[in-house]
Scaffold this motif. Structure first.
Motif, PDB file in Angstrom:
ATOM      1  N   CYS A   7       6.034  -7.973   5.015  1.00  0.00           N
ATOM      2  CA  CYS A   7       5.342  -8.348   3.788  1.00  0.00           C
ATOM      3  C   CYS A   7       3.924  -8.780   4.155  1.00  0.00           C
ATOM      4  N   CYS A  10       3.827 -12.987   3.163  1.00  0.00           N
ATOM      5  CA  CYS A  10       4.649 -13.997   3.836  1.00  0.00           C
ATOM      6  C   CYS A  10       5.133 -13.550   5.222  1.00  0.00           C
ATOM      7  N   CYS A  44       6.276 -11.668  -3.603  1.00  0.00           N
ATOM      8  CA  CYS A  44       5.295 -11.053  -2.707  1.00  0.00           C
ATOM      9  C   CYS A  44       5.932  -9.872  -1.958  1.00  0.00           C
ATOM     10  N   CYS A  45       7.184 -10.049  -1.535  1.00  0.00           N
ATOM     11  CA  CYS A  45       7.882  -8.972  -0.824  1.00  0.00           C
ATOM     12  C   CYS A  45       8.188  -7.819  -1.779  1.00  0.00           C
TER      13      CYS A  45
HETATM   14 ZN    ZN Z   1       6.766 -11.732   1.038  1.00  0.00          ZN
END
Ligand code: ZN
Length: 77
Positions: A7, A10, A44-45
């Motif tokens: 990612c 993160c 976010c992923c």
């Molecule tokens: Zn992420």
């Protein structure tokens, strides 16, 4: 260009999910549900997998044509 290994935000590893995600989406499953079943919870992923596109084959085709033109004596830009 290439499938995401991690990612971008993160750093969670995602590369191992890419092939299954792509295969299932191409078979017609809804991307959000595929991500849910793969255990991708963070937005976010999810964003990283949802928005990634692979165009390495397109770029490789360009380099093949460019090399062919170069070998034949054509102008290469
Ligand atoms: Zn992420």
């Amino acid at each position: 260009m290439l499938p995401p290994v991690r990612c971008f935000t993160c750093g969670a590893p995602l590369g191992h999910l890419w092939d299954e995600y792509q295969r299932r989406v191409k078979q017609g499953e809804e991307p959000g549900k595929v991500l849910d079943s793969l255990g991708v919870k963070r937005y976010c992923c999810r964003r990283t997998l949802l928005t990634s596109i692979t165009y390495i084959e397109d770029v490789a085709r360009y380099y093949t044509l460019r090399a062919k033109r170069y070998r034949s004596g054509g102008v290469v830009g």
